[in-house]
Structures are given as C-alpha cells and as structure tokens.
Scaffold this active site. Structure first.
Site, PDB file in Angstrom:
ATOM      1  N   HIS A 145       0.824  -1.204   0.000  1.00 23.48           N
ATOM      2  CA  HIS A 145       0.000   0.000   0.000  1.00 23.48           C
ATOM      3  C   HIS A 145       0.863   1.260   0.000  1.00 23.48           C
ATOM      4  O   HIS A 145       2.012   1.253   0.443  1.00 23.48           O
ATOM      5  CB  HIS A 145      -0.957  -0.021   1.191  1.00 23.48           C
ATOM      6  CG  HIS A 145      -2.028  -1.063   1.063  1.00 23.48           C
ATOM      7  ND1 HIS A 145      -3.113  -1.138   1.900  1.00 23.48           N
ATOM      8  CD2 HIS A 145      -2.175  -2.061   0.141  1.00 23.48           C
ATOM      9  CE1 HIS A 145      -3.899  -2.145   1.517  1.00 23.48           C
ATOM     10  NE2 HIS A 145      -3.344  -2.723   0.459  1.00 23.48           N
TER      11      HIS A 145
ATOM     12  N   GLU B  28       0.814   4.025   1.705  1.00 19.93           N
ATOM     13  CA  GLU B  28       1.257   4.552   2.996  1.00 19.93           C
ATOM     14  C   GLU B  28       2.435   3.754   3.526  1.00 19.93           C
ATOM     15  O   GLU B  28       3.398   4.327   4.070  1.00 19.93           O
ATOM     16  CB  GLU B  28       0.110   4.506   4.015  1.00 19.93           C
ATOM     17  CG  GLU B  28      -1.132   5.276   3.584  1.00 19.93           C
ATOM     18  CD  GLU B  28      -2.134   4.437   2.790  1.00 19.93           C
ATOM     19  OE1 GLU B  28      -1.710   3.571   1.990  1.00 19.93           O
ATOM     20  OE2 GLU B  28      -3.336   4.666   2.963  1.00 19.93           O
TER      21      GLU B  28
ATOM     22  N   CYS C 202      -6.225   2.018   5.097  1.00 22.85           N
ATOM     23  CA  CYS C 202      -6.836   0.788   5.611  1.00 22.85           C
ATOM     24  C   CYS C 202      -6.299   0.528   7.028  1.00 22.85           C
ATOM     25  O   CYS C 202      -5.413   1.251   7.519  1.00 22.85           O
ATOM     26  CB  CYS C 202      -6.518  -0.378   4.690  1.00 22.85           C
ATOM     27  SG  CYS C 202      -4.802  -0.920   4.800  1.00 22.85           S
TER      28      CYS C 202
ATOM     29  N   CYS D 229      -2.382  -0.161   7.070  1.00 23.74           N
ATOM     30  CA  CYS D 229      -1.591   1.072   6.929  1.00 23.74           C
ATOM     31  C   CYS D 229      -1.712   1.923   8.184  1.00 23.74           C
ATOM     32  O   CYS D 229      -0.759   2.585   8.592  1.00 23.74           O
ATOM     33  CB  CYS D 229      -2.054   1.859   5.709  1.00 23.74           C
ATOM     34  SG  CYS D 229      -1.629   1.056   4.171  1.00 23.74           S
TER      35      CYS D 229
HETATM   36  O1  LIG Z   1      -4.696   1.991   2.686  1.00 21.83           O
HETATM   37  C1  LIG Z   1      -4.703   1.661   1.476  1.00 21.83           C
HETATM   38  C2  LIG Z   1      -5.721   0.916   0.929  1.00 21.83           C
HETATM   39  C3  LIG Z   1      -5.608   0.482  -0.354  1.00 21.83           C
HETATM   40  N1  LIG Z   1      -4.518   0.778  -1.086  1.00 21.83           N
HETATM   41  C4  LIG Z   1      -4.394   0.262  -2.433  1.00 21.83           C
HETATM   42  C5  LIG Z   1      -4.355  -1.244  -2.513  1.00 21.83           C
HETATM   43  C6  LIG Z   1      -4.932  -1.532  -3.853  1.00 21.83           C
HETATM   44  O2  LIG Z   1      -3.871  -1.465  -4.831  1.00 21.83           O
HETATM   45  C7  LIG Z   1      -5.896  -0.371  -4.082  1.00 21.83           C
HETATM   46  C8  LIG Z   1      -7.327  -0.731  -3.759  1.00 21.83           C
HETATM   47  O3  LIG Z   1      -7.840  -1.453  -4.828  1.00 21.83           O
HETATM   48  P1  LIG Z   1      -9.418  -1.614  -5.048  1.00 21.83           P
HETATM   49  O4  LIG Z   1      -9.533  -2.167  -6.441  1.00 21.83           O
HETATM   50  O5  LIG Z   1     -10.050  -0.257  -4.926  1.00 21.83           O
HETATM   51  O6  LIG Z   1      -9.923  -2.551  -3.999  1.00 21.83           O
HETATM   52  O7  LIG Z   1      -5.521   0.651  -3.177  1.00 21.83           O
HETATM   53  C9  LIG Z   1      -3.526   1.574  -0.574  1.00 21.83           C
HETATM   54  O8  LIG Z   1      -2.509   1.874  -1.241  1.00 21.83           O
HETATM   55  N2  LIG Z   1      -3.657   2.020   0.697  1.00 21.83           N
HETATM   56 ZN   LIG Z   2      -3.437   0.145   3.446  1.00 24.76          ZN
END
Ligand SMILES: O=c1ccn([C@H]2C[C@H](O)[C@@H](COP(=O)(O)O)O2)c(=O)[nH]1
Ligand SMILES: [Zn+2]
Length: 167
Positions: free
Chosen positions: A82, A84, A108, A111
C-alpha cells in the site's frame, strides 16, 4: 515612480502542495482500478517520504495479478504494497514523530497500524470511498484511540495543471 512588483498570489498552500505530490505519486501506480499516493511532511513542511501502491521490489508486474475478484491468491490483495506503507518505508527516517501524511484514499487498518507506530500525528485524505468497510472502521477506531487526527482535504481549486512545454 514604478509600482513595486507584488508577489504571486496563486501559489499552492502547503496542503495543496503535499496532496498534489501524493496524487502525482499515485500516477506511478500500475493498479488499473485504484491508484493511491502518499506524501509525508514533517513539522518544518519538508517532504520526508513518498510512496504509491505497487507490488514489492523484485516481484514482476507481469507475474502477479491485478484482479479484484476470485480466489484470494489470484487477486492483487495479498501482494500489493500500500502507498502509505511504501511512503513510511521510503522515508528518510524511521522516526516520523509529529509528521503529517497526505493520502489520496483513507488508509486501511494495516496502513493505519504502520502510521501510528511511525509517530505520524495527522492524516489528510481526499477520498473516503471505502468508509463503510470493516478495514476503514477498524482504522478509525485505532486512530481515535491513539490520538492520531484525520481530516478530509477540501479542495479550494478544481485542478492543478502541469505542463512539460518549455515556453
Ligand atoms: O490503505 C490503502 C488501501 C488500499 N490501497 C491500495 C491497494 C490496492 O492497490 C488499491 C485498492 O484497490 P481496489 O480495487 O479499490 O480494492 O488501493 C492503498 O494503497 N492504501
Ligand atoms: Zn493500506
């Protein structure tokens, strides 16, 4: 007498600048669905780390899947780093006490743990599109307990245009 030249007034605020760096970093992402960028700024408004979502170093983008659905191991979710996490790992110091992190998407829960442990004190986010997910609910619960603040970036202008033309 000629009037003194006045300073330019249309310059970016710090919030606009760091969010723009986060969004520019997101342009490096190969995720076809959601591109996320992150920019960490310290108390002196210096950028100390940037990142975007992508597969780990050495893990070929051509080998791993970008799918969102299907059996877990055939999707991107177990593999993607991710934004972050990458920004914290790319930072010039492991101690990010008092820093702010600018992100295109609310972090999320995983992170969020990294953000809290690094000492970052504020999250500035743009989108909260997964606000109803358990991950984001858990993230906000931990942030509230840990005293890490979060606020939505409210744009004062619709866009920032960059041009590669020389003149
Ligand atoms: O905290 C976060 C949450 C998600 N991400 C990234 C991980 C994935 O590459 C996308 C999410 O994909 P979806 O198709 O929208 O489920 O975002 C992040 O970098 N940081
Ligand atoms: Zn994340």
């Amino acid at each position: 007498m000629t009037e003194p030249i006045k300073k330019r007034l249309n310059y970016l605020s710090w919030d606009e600048y760091f969010m723009a760096v986060a969004l520019l970093s997101a342009e490096r992402s190969k995720d076809p669905n959601t591109q996320v960028g992150a920019c960490i700024a310290n108390r002196q408004n210096k950028i100390v780390g940037v990142g975007y979502n992508g597969f780990p170093i050495g893990c070929s983008d051509d080998e791993l899947p970008w799918d969102r659905q299907g059996p877990f191991l055939t999707t991107k979710y177990p593999y993607v780093c991710h934004a972050e996490l990458n920004a914290v790992l790319n930072a010039i110091s492991t101690d990010l006490s008092g820093c702010r992190i600018y992100v295109g998407l609310f972090p999320c829960n995983e992170c969020t743990k990294v953000i809290i442990q690094s000492g970052i004190k504020e999250i500035v986010y743009l989108s909260d599109k997964y606000r109803d997910s358990d991950q984001v609910k858990a993230a906000k619960r931990m942030l509230d307990l840990a005293g890490v603040s979060y606020r939505r970036f409210i744009p004062q202008r619709p866009e920032i245009t960059l041009s590669f033309s020389l003149d």
